[in-house]
Design a protein around this motif. Structure first.
Motif, PDB file in Angstrom:
ATOM      1  N   MET A 293       0.660  -1.226  -0.013  1.00 13.08           N
ATOM      2  CA  MET A 293       0.192  -0.107  -0.045  1.00 13.08           C
ATOM      3  C   MET A 293       0.824   1.197   0.107  1.00 13.08           C
ATOM      4  N   LEU A 294       2.065   1.203   0.724  1.00 15.56           N
ATOM      5  CA  LEU A 294       2.945   2.451   0.599  1.00 15.56           C
ATOM      6  C   LEU A 294       4.250   2.491  -0.135  1.00 15.56           C
ATOM      7  N   SER A 295       4.552   3.152  -0.963  1.00 20.37           N
ATOM      8  CA  SER A 295       5.559   2.895  -2.049  1.00 20.37           C
ATOM      9  C   SER A 295       6.848   3.001  -1.452  1.00 20.37           C
ATOM     10  N   ARG A 296       7.249   3.900  -0.417  1.00 20.15           N
ATOM     11  CA  ARG A 296       8.466   3.935   0.043  1.00 20.15           C
ATOM     12  C   ARG A 296       9.134   2.877   1.000  1.00 20.15           C
ATOM     13  N   THR A 297       7.896   2.254   1.800  1.00 20.68           N
ATOM     14  CA  THR A 297       8.331   1.379   3.049  1.00 20.68           C
ATOM     15  C   THR A 297       8.942   0.080   2.307  1.00 20.68           C
ATOM     16  N   HIS A 298       9.446  -0.593   3.145  1.00 20.16           N
ATOM     17  CA  HIS A 298       9.920  -1.839   2.908  1.00 20.16           C
ATOM     18  C   HIS A 298       8.880  -2.830   2.713  1.00 20.16           C
ATOM     19  N   GLY A 299       7.842  -2.784   3.407  1.00 25.09           N
ATOM     20  CA  GLY A 299       6.718  -3.666   3.444  1.00 25.09           C
ATOM     21  C   GLY A 299       5.559  -3.031   3.969  1.00 25.09           C
ATOM     22  N   SER A 300       4.280  -3.303   3.650  1.00 22.70           N
ATOM     23  CA  SER A 300       3.199  -2.481   3.987  1.00 22.70           C
ATOM     24  C   SER A 300       2.038  -3.406   3.697  1.00 22.70           C
ATOM     25  N   ALA A 301       0.786  -3.552   4.650  1.00 21.35           N
ATOM     26  CA  ALA A 301      -0.359  -4.330   4.279  1.00 21.35           C
ATOM     27  C   ALA A 301      -1.442  -3.508   4.942  1.00 21.35           C
ATOM     28  N   VAL A 302      -2.466  -3.944   4.508  1.00 25.49           N
ATOM     29  CA  VAL A 302      -3.936  -3.581   5.050  1.00 25.49           C
ATOM     30  C   VAL A 302      -4.453  -4.625   5.229  1.00 25.49           C
ATOM     31  N   GLU A 307     -15.345  -4.405  10.594  1.00 23.24           N
ATOM     32  CA  GLU A 307     -14.999  -3.072  10.717  1.00 23.24           C
ATOM     33  C   GLU A 307     -13.432  -2.816  11.587  1.00 23.24           C
ATOM     34  N   THR A 308     -12.736  -3.729  11.532  1.00 21.19           N
ATOM     35  CA  THR A 308     -11.422  -3.564  12.342  1.00 21.19           C
ATOM     36  C   THR A 308     -10.309  -3.677  11.197  1.00 21.19           C
ATOM     37  N   GLN A 309      -9.541  -2.544  11.156  1.00 16.67           N
ATOM     38  CA  GLN A 309      -8.665  -2.452  10.190  1.00 16.67           C
ATOM     39  C   GLN A 309      -7.242  -2.104  10.829  1.00 16.67           C
ATOM     40  N   PRO A 343      -5.008   4.934  17.930  1.00 18.78           N
ATOM     41  CA  PRO A 343      -5.272   6.246  17.694  1.00 18.78           C
ATOM     42  C   PRO A 343      -6.854   6.428  18.162  1.00 18.78           C
ATOM     43  N   PRO A 344      -7.335   7.640  18.913  1.00 17.27           N
ATOM     44  CA  PRO A 344      -8.738   7.664  19.348  1.00 17.27           C
ATOM     45  C   PRO A 344      -9.718   7.728  18.018  1.00 17.27           C
ATOM     46  N   TYR A 345      -9.195   8.208  16.825  1.00 10.83           N
ATOM     47  CA  TYR A 345     -10.076   8.077  15.832  1.00 10.83           C
ATOM     48  C   TYR A 345     -10.665   6.792  15.285  1.00 10.83           C
ATOM     49  N   SER A 346      -9.789   5.862  15.627  1.00 10.47           N
ATOM     50  CA  SER A 346     -10.158   4.324  15.570  1.00 10.47           C
ATOM     51  C   SER A 346     -11.559   3.740  15.992  1.00 10.47           C
ATOM     52  N   VAL A 347     -11.860   4.501  17.053  1.00 16.69           N
ATOM     53  CA  VAL A 347     -13.036   4.157  17.778  1.00 16.69           C
ATOM     54  C   VAL A 347     -14.130   5.320  17.789  1.00 16.69           C
ATOM     55  N   LEU A 392      -6.577   1.729  12.163  1.00 17.54           N
ATOM     56  CA  LEU A 392      -7.303   2.639  11.397  1.00 17.54           C
ATOM     57  C   LEU A 392      -8.743   2.671  11.814  1.00 17.54           C
ATOM     58  N   SER A 393      -9.121   1.286  12.326  1.00 19.57           N
ATOM     59  CA  SER A 393     -10.623   1.059  12.710  1.00 19.57           C
ATOM     60  C   SER A 393     -10.677  -0.017  13.584  1.00 19.57           C
TER      61      SER A 393
END
Length: 411
Positions: A293-302, A307-309, A343-347, A392-393
């Motif tokens: 998902m992220l171009s500059r990182t060594h590895g990324s995933a979602v 509703e949990t992410q 983070p608080p926005y996740s809930v 994220l959620s």
């Protein structure tokens, strides 16, 4: 040294047990002088201290009387350590003993052991040296009526091996329970009287009768936010139906409404064999996995489950990037780190952003323990690995989402 204290005054306006457990490691316990400019233990607790504090809290909290709202503090201080026996299980047993002989109401006793498996043999309370050869690191806490907590790490063991270790731990706990019970009989203080549960008359039954059908309707919404808004509407309807009787008692009605909600949902789950969002016990939430998902990182995933992410990001570093940790046994180095952020926005909430709390440290350690056995050895892969999980959620199981997202980011 373990101490247990309870305040004389109740904490008004709360609906939870204000219990604090603190585990402290003193450098002098291992004959060492603390590092840093001030040469003393200052600042935030270490990760080990935080995890052990949570480990002490978990089996004790359910055994306090329901409705107890006096502030309780348990402090476990390591005064001497032989560097071979981890003080964490000793601290928990000491906390259980301190509560039993104190005047604090407590439905114990409780005791704990660590179980390892070395050369196919179960070993109770293995030393640090033995744990390096062990395929299992299982901590079990139990009371006379059964087990109350299990925490484990392992090197690919089978389920029947874990089950065997649980029964073995239950046997080994019995002498400690007997000793703590004897301490209570011989030197224990008379317990303070438990507060009588307040008499609300028929108000709880009337609130449940008013809300039952609407609660069932609200909890069937598949989305968490819709359920929350639906439940808020039901509560407003109950307050309106009670009219003048509820004036000035909104907090009490809210508390009784919450208890009614719990009873109704539990009855629904038991009778209909369905969860609050309508799923059966065997249905899992929809799962999606996305990588790169992220171009500059060594590895990324979602990783998304319902509703949990979790957005998991993996970073590779050199051996010089290893984390240096100061412990009772001296300086150690850690080449794999997994950090969890909630983070608080996740809930759907707002709050001040501060450093990682106990929960975030605990959830990160849980996922780290799950991933660590699958990583190659330092000889095969001499790099430092850091994974960060950004929640994220959240609608439950965010630590499990972290483990799944971390696996994807590494692959």
């Amino acid at each position: 040294l373990v101490t247990a204290m309870m305040s004389d005054d109740v904490q008004e306006g709360i609906d939870f047990l204000p219990l604090t457990c603190d585990y402290l490691e003193k450098a002098y316990a291992a004959g060492r002088v603390p590092g840093g400019f001030f040469r003393r233990e200052i600042g935030r607790p270490s990760e080990k201290e935080t995890l052990t504090s949570r480990f002490i809290d978990r089996p004790l909290r359910p055994l306090f009387p329901k409705g107890l709202i006096n502030e309780i503090q348990i402090i476990a201080t390591v005064l001497s350590g032989d560097l071979e026996n981890d003080p964490d299980v000793v601290a928990l047993n000491g906390a259980a003993a301190a509560l039993e002989i104190s005047d604090i109401p407590f439905h114990g006793p409780v005791a704990a052991v660590r179980v390892g498996k070395i050369d196919g043999q179960l070993v109770v309370n293995p030393t640090n040296s033995q744990l390096k050869e062990s395929t299992l690191n299982l901590i079990v806490a139990g009371a006379p009526q059964g087990l109350v907590m299990v925490e484990a790490g392992a090197q690919m063991v089978q389920e029947d091996e874990v089950l065997e270790a649980l029964f073995f731990a239950q046997e080994q706990i019995q002498p400690i329970l007997a000793l703590i019970s004897r301490m209570r009989e011989e030197i224990g203080l008379p317990k303070r009287l438990e507060a009588e549960p307040p008499d609300y008359g028929d108000l709880p039954q009337r609130i449940e009768a008013l809300a039952r059908e609407r609660i069932i309707e609200a909890v069937r919404h598949p989305e968490k936010l819709a359920r929350r808004h639906g439940m808020d509407e039901v509560k407003k309807e109950v307050l309106a139906a009670l009219g003048e009787e509820a004036e000035g008692q909104e907090k009490l009605v809210g508390k009784l409404f919450k208890e009614a909600q719990k009873r109704v949902v539990r009855q629904m789950v038991v009778r209909e064999q369905r969860r609050i969002d309508g799923r059966s016990f065997s249905d899992i939430r929809p799962i999606t996995c996305e990588i790169g998902m992220l171009s500059r990182t060594h590895g990324s995933a979602v990783f998304t489950r319902g509703e949990t992410q979790s957005l998991a990001v993996a970073t590779l570093g050199t051996p010089s990037d290893e984390q240096k940790i100061e412990t009772l046994v001296g300086e150690t180095f850690k080449s794999f780190m997994l950090h969890y952020n909630f983070p608080p926005y996740s809930v759907g909430e707002t709050r001040m952003l501060r450093g990682p709390g106990r929960r975030e440290i605990g959830h990160g350690a849980l996922a780290e323990r799950a991933i660590s056995p699958a990583l190659p050895s330092a000889e095969e892969f001499p790099y430092t690995i850091r994974i960060v999980s950004e929640i994220l959620s959240s609608n439950g199981s965010s630590s499990m989402a972290t483990g799944c997202g971390a696996s994807l980011s590494l692959m």
